[in-house]
Design a protein around this motif. Sequence first.
Motif, PDB file in Angstrom:
ATOM      1  N   THR A 147      22.615   0.741   8.256  1.00 34.71           N
ATOM      2  CA  THR A 147      21.895   2.010   8.222  1.00 34.71           C
ATOM      3  C   THR A 147      22.805   3.138   7.765  1.00 34.71           C
ATOM      4  O   THR A 147      22.413   3.995   6.956  1.00 34.71           O
ATOM      5  N   THR A 150      27.097  15.973  11.051  1.00 37.94           N
ATOM      6  CA  THR A 150      25.698  15.883  10.608  1.00 37.94           C
ATOM      7  C   THR A 150      25.277  14.461  10.254  1.00 37.94           C
ATOM      8  O   THR A 150      24.101  14.217  10.001  1.00 37.94           O
ATOM      9  N   LYS A 151      26.238  13.506  10.219  1.00 39.57           N
ATOM     10  CA  LYS A 151      25.923  12.143   9.786  1.00 39.57           C
ATOM     11  C   LYS A 151      26.538  11.168  10.776  1.00 39.57           C
ATOM     12  O   LYS A 151      27.745  10.916  10.752  1.00 39.57           O
ATOM     13  N   THR A 210      23.593   3.891   3.945  1.00 41.09           N
ATOM     14  CA  THR A 210      22.560   4.483   3.092  1.00 41.09           C
ATOM     15  C   THR A 210      22.700   5.986   2.950  1.00 41.09           C
ATOM     16  O   THR A 210      22.196   6.560   1.986  1.00 41.09           O
ATOM     17  N   ASN A 211      23.364   6.648   3.904  1.00 43.11           N
ATOM     18  CA  ASN A 211      23.496   8.113   3.804  1.00 43.11           C
ATOM     19  C   ASN A 211      24.906   8.616   4.072  1.00 43.11           C
ATOM     20  O   ASN A 211      25.107   9.796   4.356  1.00 43.11           O
ATOM     21  N   GLY A 212      25.894   7.710   3.998  1.00 45.95           N
ATOM     22  CA  GLY A 212      27.278   8.138   4.177  1.00 45.95           C
ATOM     23  C   GLY A 212      27.635   8.496   5.601  1.00 45.95           C
ATOM     24  O   GLY A 212      28.567   9.273   5.834  1.00 45.95           O
ATOM     25  N   ALA A 213      26.935   7.955   6.578  1.00 45.96           N
ATOM     26  CA  ALA A 213      27.215   8.242   7.987  1.00 45.96           C
ATOM     27  C   ALA A 213      28.343   7.351   8.491  1.00 45.96           C
ATOM     28  O   ALA A 213      28.813   6.435   7.805  1.00 45.96           O
TER      29      ALA A 213
END
Length: 453
Positions: free
Chosen positions: A239, A209-210, A242-245
Amino acid sequence: MTRLTSTAATMLAVALLSSCGGGGGDNPVTPRAPTIAVTPATQSRVAGETQQYTATVDGVAPTAGQVTWSSANTAVATVNPSTGMASAVAAGTTKIRATVGTAFAEGELTVVANTAPTANAGADRDVSAGATVTLAGTGTDAEGQSLTYRWTQNGGPDVTGGVGYLTGQNPTFTAPGTIGVVRFMLTTSDGTLTSGGDAVFVYVLEDGTKRVWVRPDGNDSFDGSRGAPFRTLAKAIGTAVTNGADVYVAEGLYAEQVVLRNGVSLYGGFAADWSARYPASEPAHQSIVRFKHAAVTGTAVADLAVDGFVIGGETNTTLDGESTYGVLLANAQRVVISHNLISAGPGTSGLDGLRPAPMAPAPNGANSPGEVTPGAGGGNGGAGGTGGTESSSARPGATGGAGIGTALGGPGGPAATSNAGGGNGGDGANGAQGAPGAGGAQLGTFGADGYIP
């Protein structure tokens, strides 16, 4: 009384004769034709299919061998003469006949041309490593025939148990535990014809999902999706953090320094069209990171992986005495460096030793105090000898002595041609060049306990 009895007997005899029919051969009895019925009366079948026909004779099933079957047009359909099983051959219409003696009955069979079905393997999927995956296929058939589904695996680690394919419209499997691409080709069949194949790609990621995607022909103004990837690793990492991808990298050259960030893993070796993932040892599909001094670096980073790259430090030609590194980490924890090809590149030359200020020259004939390395010249040469007088027969004065310094002094002054003193000796020669600086340190080794400098 007797008369009445005689009359009754006569009438009975007449009745008996009437019930027995005439006795001559001039009027034979004609046998009655049987009543035959064929089922189905009308039927439509696709070329290649079969249809079972049955018959009744006088309302009951016929005995073995009683009925003979035939087709009026064998180019359209054939039929087994004993069993009534018809086989559709080509488009058209024919009669399927059941014959008993001279009696017969027929059913009509229409054959339509068969066309191959279609297959749709569904949209590509992003899944997490080790997850349970359910495929979703669909198929259509113009003739309305029932379909079977076959998923042939043609890429990635095997997930079929060794047979190479899965069956059913919605089969399931367990995703591999490694990052990569699992590819299937779906076909459907109507029992006679098979569809063309339709591919589906299952992307096995650290977290399905990431994810952020990078390709050399991308653009940093894009959104970083697989269809619109970023161009630089720096943009992708910035990038992703910022969301743990995590960052997934296509083949090609990335001439930039990669600065690692906490929790952001990097996985290289994906094909330019994302159809597969290759090892770093595959020359045609390498994700290459090169930069002067240090290609990949990280300070106090943790919980990430760098996997599947060709990494090389390059010499920084603008700085003397500079080392080069493929991967340079400081105070890192739980960082996995795996399945990469790493080279450090040559360091630059060492810096020259320091050159002290030269000492003042010594007086004529005196020893030079000299210098530290690199040495300076020796002191001035000694004075020339005294020349003879004009009235004497003495020979001209001797050449002056050499100066005594830390390096060889210059030659003495020229011989006198008169009774005047000789000139000063020349300057001493320069001392030797300073020694080169020490070479850069070696890369070090990796062992069971980690990196050893």
